[in-house]
Design a protein around this motif. Sequence first.
Motif, PDB file in Angstrom:
ATOM      1  N   ALA A   1      -5.941  -1.947  -3.406  1.00 41.78           N
ATOM      2  CA  ALA A   1      -5.519  -0.644  -3.950  1.00 41.78           C
ATOM      3  C   ALA A   1      -5.164  -0.776  -5.424  1.00 41.78           C
ATOM      4  O   ALA A   1      -5.500   0.091  -6.230  1.00 41.78           O
ATOM      5  CB  ALA A   1      -4.325  -0.129  -3.152  1.00 41.78           C
ATOM      6  N   SER A   2      -4.493  -1.856  -5.805  1.00 42.35           N
ATOM      7  CA  SER A   2      -4.161  -2.070  -7.214  1.00 42.35           C
ATOM      8  C   SER A   2      -5.416  -2.299  -8.043  1.00 42.35           C
ATOM      9  O   SER A   2      -5.514  -1.843  -9.182  1.00 42.35           O
ATOM     10  CB  SER A   2      -3.216  -3.261  -7.356  1.00 42.35           C
ATOM     11  OG  SER A   2      -2.019  -3.055  -6.621  1.00 42.35           O
ATOM     12  N   LEU A   3      -6.393  -3.045  -7.478  1.00 45.38           N
ATOM     13  CA  LEU A   3      -7.642  -3.293  -8.189  1.00 45.38           C
ATOM     14  C   LEU A   3      -8.418  -2.001  -8.389  1.00 45.38           C
ATOM     15  O   LEU A   3      -8.981  -1.753  -9.455  1.00 45.38           O
ATOM     16  CB  LEU A   3      -8.483  -4.315  -7.412  1.00 45.38           C
ATOM     17  CG  LEU A   3      -9.859  -4.658  -7.986  1.00 45.38           C
ATOM     18  CD1 LEU A   3      -9.699  -5.360  -9.326  1.00 45.38           C
ATOM     19  CD2 LEU A   3     -10.628  -5.544  -7.015  1.00 45.38           C
TER      20      LEU A   3
ATOM     21  N   ASN B   1       7.075   1.685  -1.361  1.00 44.21           N
ATOM     22  CA  ASN B   1       6.792   1.576  -2.788  1.00 44.21           C
ATOM     23  C   ASN B   1       5.422   2.154  -3.110  1.00 44.21           C
ATOM     24  O   ASN B   1       5.231   2.815  -4.129  1.00 44.21           O
ATOM     25  CB  ASN B   1       6.882   0.114  -3.215  1.00 44.21           C
ATOM     26  CG  ASN B   1       6.757  -0.044  -4.723  1.00 44.21           C
ATOM     27  OD1 ASN B   1       6.996   0.884  -5.478  1.00 44.21           O
ATOM     28  ND2 ASN B   1       6.369  -1.232  -5.156  1.00 44.21           N
ATOM     29  N   LEU B   2       4.433   1.893  -2.227  1.00 46.45           N
ATOM     30  CA  LEU B   2       3.089   2.428  -2.434  1.00 46.45           C
ATOM     31  C   LEU B   2       3.106   3.956  -2.331  1.00 46.45           C
ATOM     32  O   LEU B   2       2.421   4.658  -3.079  1.00 46.45           O
ATOM     33  CB  LEU B   2       2.138   1.821  -1.403  1.00 46.45           C
ATOM     34  CG  LEU B   2       0.648   2.029  -1.648  1.00 46.45           C
ATOM     35  CD1 LEU B   2       0.226   1.353  -2.954  1.00 46.45           C
ATOM     36  CD2 LEU B   2      -0.170   1.467  -0.500  1.00 46.45           C
ATOM     37  N   GLN B   3       3.890   4.464  -1.381  1.00 47.62           N
ATOM     38  CA  GLN B   3       3.995   5.917  -1.241  1.00 47.62           C
ATOM     39  C   GLN B   3       4.697   6.523  -2.450  1.00 47.62           C
ATOM     40  O   GLN B   3       4.365   7.634  -2.891  1.00 47.62           O
ATOM     41  CB  GLN B   3       4.754   6.263   0.043  1.00 47.62           C
ATOM     42  CG  GLN B   3       4.818   7.760   0.336  1.00 47.62           C
ATOM     43  CD  GLN B   3       5.636   8.054   1.573  1.00 47.62           C
ATOM     44  OE1 GLN B   3       6.364   7.179   2.041  1.00 47.62           O
ATOM     45  NE2 GLN B   3       5.512   9.257   2.101  1.00 47.62           N
ATOM     46  N   ALA B   4       5.670   5.818  -3.015  1.00 45.99           N
ATOM     47  CA  ALA B   4       6.363   6.332  -4.187  1.00 45.99           C
ATOM     48  C   ALA B   4       5.441   6.447  -5.389  1.00 45.99           C
ATOM     49  O   ALA B   4       5.722   7.209  -6.325  1.00 45.99           O
ATOM     50  CB  ALA B   4       7.544   5.431  -4.525  1.00 45.99           C
ATOM     51  N   GLN B   5       4.329   5.706  -5.385  1.00 40.52           N
ATOM     52  CA  GLN B   5       3.358   5.801  -6.460  1.00 40.52           C
ATOM     53  C   GLN B   5       2.432   6.999  -6.311  1.00 40.52           C
ATOM     54  O   GLN B   5       1.498   7.161  -7.091  1.00 40.52           O
ATOM     55  CB  GLN B   5       2.531   4.517  -6.538  1.00 40.52           C
ATOM     56  CG  GLN B   5       3.349   3.279  -6.866  1.00 40.52           C
ATOM     57  CD  GLN B   5       2.515   2.020  -6.840  1.00 40.52           C
ATOM     58  OE1 GLN B   5       1.296   2.079  -6.674  1.00 40.52           O
ATOM     59  NE2 GLN B   5       3.173   0.877  -7.002  1.00 40.52           N
ATOM     60  N   GLY B   6       2.650   7.808  -5.289  1.00 41.36           N
ATOM     61  CA  GLY B   6       1.854   9.011  -5.101  1.00 41.36           C
ATOM     62  C   GLY B   6       0.682   8.856  -4.172  1.00 41.36           C
ATOM     63  O   GLY B   6      -0.229   9.703  -4.165  1.00 41.36           O
TER      64      GLY B   6
END
Length: 415
Positions: free
Chosen positions: A338-340, A373-378
């Motif tokens: 996901a980050s990539l 944390n991933l959800q907090a990124q939208g």
Amino acid sequence: TPLSVSTRRVFFFFQAEDGIRDLVRSRGLGDVYKRQDEAFAALDQNIGGKRSQRQTLLDGRPVAEVAAALAEAVAEAKTRQQQQDRARQTAAQAQASAEAVLDETRRALAASGQAAAQADAALADWLARFNAAHPDDPLSAATLQTLLDHDRAWLAQERDALRQLKDAVRDAETTLRERQSRRADHERQRARPEPLDEAQATHARLVADLEHIRQRATEAELTLRQDDERRQRNAALQDEIAAQEIKTDIWLKLDSLIGSSDGKKFRNYAQGFTLEILLGYANRHLTDLSRRYRLERVKDSLALMVVDQDMGDEYRSVHSLSGGESFLVSLALALGLASLSSNRVRVESLFIDEGFGSLDADTLRVAMDALDNLQAQGRKVGVISHVQEMTERIGIQVQVRRQSGGQSRVEIKNY
């Protein structure tokens, strides 16, 4: 003690003197008292002499002190006597050992003497046999001793010189045999007397062959000259060919590295770079999930292996991980992917099917923190699980409940 006896005597004399004086006073015996005074003076003089003798014998020290010093001297003498006894025993043992060593040395000396006698006899026998075998150059014991006195360097030098002489002799013998063989061949091939007509025919044939060879040499020389001229004319073309070979060499190297008919080599090469970047993101997330493991790429392949940092960076196969560890590694790879993807294409949703049941409470908490944390990124995170403890951390839930008759009911709850 003598001193105590003298003291008691003085005390008794003093008492007697007092008694006598009382008697004289009572009876008026003047003569008796005078004699007693004389006896007392003699006795007092005797006591003074005794005291002088005592001072001379004990140097004026008390008897107790002299007795204590005498006892201490006796104890020291006994101690020295014991030490001397032990020293005497040690010396006796050393003497016995020395005598044993002396006997052994005498026996060794006798054996050495016998061995020396045998060696002298053997040396005399060897000299006799050597002189008998070499009557032209006899060897004496003095000459042999002179030779034996040389050091190792001289012996090594002589051995090297002898080896060189042997090599020279061997080479000379080989050359002699070769020369003899050539001489024998020459003798066998030596021309026999031939008739004149045969010799003239042979000469004519040789002259013709020589002329033919000269013609061929002239033709070869002409061909070489023509080739040189063509090379000079084609020098520019040769330069172009060399430059093109340099360019071709680059493409050949690229073909050996990434070239293939189906494009697999280049595809794997490019995917290798992408995989390295993906592992960088995944290891960053894996550090938060489990500090024990680190992902690395297997050299020259797209396979993965796990580095166990708690076991001295031991390399392990991903198949050796437990269910919970495999889930954490997979989750780290998903988060890394996901980050990539966020650099070019944004991945809005992430769905995770099962896997939480194999986690303990602490690991489950760490995994849920990463998803929060991933959800907090939208991003939208969907989790499919039967773990009851996860219901407290998930705000919006889609619950599937079993009904009778083989039916199910879907409910959406927002906590």
